[in-house]
Enzyme design. Structure first.
Site, short mmCIF file in Angstrom:
data_model
loop_
_atom_site.label_atom_id
_atom_site.label_comp_id
_atom_site.label_asym_id
_atom_site.label_seq_id
_atom_site.Cartn_x
_atom_site.Cartn_y
_atom_site.Cartn_z
N ASP A 1 0.85 -1.19 0.00
CA ASP A 1 0.00 0.00 0.00
C ASP A 1 0.89 1.24 0.00
O ASP A 1 2.10 1.16 0.20
CB ASP A 1 -0.95 0.01 1.20
CG ASP A 1 -0.25 -0.35 2.50
OD1 ASP A 1 0.86 0.17 2.74
OD2 ASP A 1 -0.79 -1.16 3.27
N ASP B 1 1.22 5.32 1.39
CA ASP B 1 0.78 6.36 2.32
C ASP B 1 1.35 7.70 1.88
O ASP B 1 2.42 7.77 1.25
CB ASP B 1 1.25 6.06 3.74
CG ASP B 1 0.69 4.74 4.27
OD1 ASP B 1 -0.37 4.31 3.76
OD2 ASP B 1 1.32 4.15 5.16
N ASP C 1 9.81 5.64 13.47
CA ASP C 1 10.54 4.68 14.30
C ASP C 1 11.94 4.36 13.79
O ASP C 1 12.92 4.57 14.49
CB ASP C 1 9.72 3.39 14.48
CG ASP C 1 9.14 2.87 13.17
OD1 ASP C 1 9.55 3.33 12.08
OD2 ASP C 1 8.28 1.97 13.23
#
Length: 463
Positions: free
Chosen positions: A77, A79, A153
């Protein structure tokens, strides 16, 4: 004295340094160095960026999609990250909705594809809502592009691709870490794991998927902080487990989890599964086939995956209940219930998946009967093909006869005419491959009025 006071009031102050983010210019990596082929980028993600640019906002394709494209993998996917707030993004698209509590963002819908669009966020500044362990519960502090990169992260996830210029913006050396195959945490690893313990699982997944090593400083706190996984909502654990099982390197992920003690928060009985006779072999076969499907671009059924992962526990308990005197089907029901009850306490397997898993498991004994109406009823079951695949897996592990499993697979692939012929042939053949027919318990023959008994076995004498 008065002159000093006036001078102090009207002399402009130097701006106070912002301590939360270390300021430095990002690398602007050109296409010739990062190697992303724009043709492989979702056209809908590009459209979201274009629309936001047209309205004066910054917008970049971000995170896992950029990471995978640089690593030569096909993203699942795409983003987008932007400086527009959710309320500013939503009106720009015909089908868009604001979602989320912990992080508010916008889902922009294009047919079957959803482009998740989030606003740049600032790193932790003490304003976020956290639990007693430091896990962030709610965080909607918006920030700049640089601050957004700092709060991500791992360095390999803090990459921003501009489809208009084909430049990757890199604040933390993520492109170099990808090339060097190193998973590196941004900031203090222990603090970042406390903020979100799922990051420990993500480190394992990225290392397995990308063939990377985890940097020593990033790896060091994991074993000590592993118990924090217990504080993560079960739904998030299920989502992360599913990502691990469908990343194309599932068995490597599970071994990493086990080595670091993280499996206890995901599948509490994983050690038991792998220590059962044949258990590890069965799991390996299931995950190898799953990896092959993922790498071939085929879909993967979560129901099938979890049915395979837990089957050895079900199978051994099924055998035990039968040894204790239960009939086969009631014994299987008891085994299924006991395993699912133990697992769903920690792993929030969705109800629809649990239902499919039960169907796959309960069809296994029925494969022993190849003739009559029972076989036709099997074919009509919604999960018939999945159950056939599961039977093939059991045959590969040596649990059932390979010829029986292949016969059912041939039946599944055949047209109606061929199926009818196969079932007719099966009805004429000896029942050696089928389950032995249950002997009917005959009642003792009643004495006849003439005093003559029946034949041996209680059958009445022929007239």
């Amino acid at each position: 004295m008065i002159k000093k006071l006036i001078s102090k009031l009207f002399t402009p102050r130097a701006p106070r340094p912002i301590l939360s983010v270390k300021r430095h210019a990002p690398l602007r990596v050109p296409q010739s160095q990062h190697g992303i082929d724009r043709k492989l980028v979702s056209r809908h993600a590009i459209k979201v960026c274009d629309v936001l640019h047209e309205h004066g906002y910054q917008a970049y394709i971000v995170g896992g999609a950029v990471r995978d494209l640089i690593a030569g993998a096909q993203p699942k996917d795409f983003d987008v990250a932007t400086d527009a707030t959710p309320e500013q993004v939503q009106p720009l698209f015909r089908r868009a909705r604001i979602i989320g509590r912990r992080f508010r963002l916008v889902h922009v819908v294009f047919g079957q594809e959803i482009i998740e669009t989030s606003t740049f966020r600032a790193p932790g500044n003490g304003e976020q809502t956290t639990d007693e362990h430091g896990r962030i519960l709610r965080d909607n502090v918006f920030g700049t592009l640089e601050e957004d990169a700092a709060r991500r992260d791992f360095t390999l996830n803090a990459l921003y691709y501009d489809p208009a210029t084909e430049i990757v913006i890199d604040y933390h050396g993520g492109v170099a870490d990808l090339k060097n195959k190193v998973v590196n945490m941004i900031g203090d690893p222990a603090r970042r794991y406390r903020e979100d313990p799922v990051r420990m699982l993500r480190a394992m997944r990225f290392a397995s998927k990308l063939g990377c090593d985890i940097a020593p400083a990033t790896l060091a706190p994991i074993h000590e902080l592993a118990p924090l996984i217990e504080n993560v909502p079960a739904s998030r654990l299920f989502d992360e487990m599913l990502k691990m099982l469908t990343c194309g390197h599932a068995m490597a992920c599970l071994r990493q989890l086990r080595a670091q003690g993280l499996h206890k928060g995901l599948l509490p009985l994983l050690d038991v599964i792998l220590e059962q006779p044949g258990g590890e072999r069965f799991v390996e076969l299931a995950l190898e086939r799953t990896d092959q499907r993922v790498q071939a671009g085929k879909s993967v059924s979560p129901s099938f995956l979890f049915a395979a992962l837990l089957w050895q526990l079900v199978y051994r308990r099924w055998q035990q209940y039968q040894a204790d005197g239960e009939l086969p089907m009631p014994a299987l029901g008891l085994a299924v219930d006991s395993v699912l009850d133990a697992q769903t306490e920690k792993l929030a397997i969705q109800r629809r998946f649990v239902s499919d898993m039960r169907e796959i498991w309960f069809m296994q004994p029925r494969f022993d009967r190849r003739a009559g109406k029972a076989a036709w009823r099997m074919i009509e079951q919604p999960r018939f093909r999945a159950a056939c695949d599961f039977l093939q897996l059991r045959a590969a592990a040596g649990e059932v006869d390979a010829a029986l499993a292949q016969w059912w697979m041939d039946l599944a692939d055949a047209d109606d005419g061929t199926r009818a012929r196969m079932l007719e042939e099966a009805a004429r053949q000896p029942r050696s491959g089928d389950a032995p027919a249950r002997k009917r318990r005959r009642r003792p023959a009643k004495p006849r009025p003439d005093g003559q008994g029946g034949q041996e076995g209680g059958a009445p004498a022929a007239g």
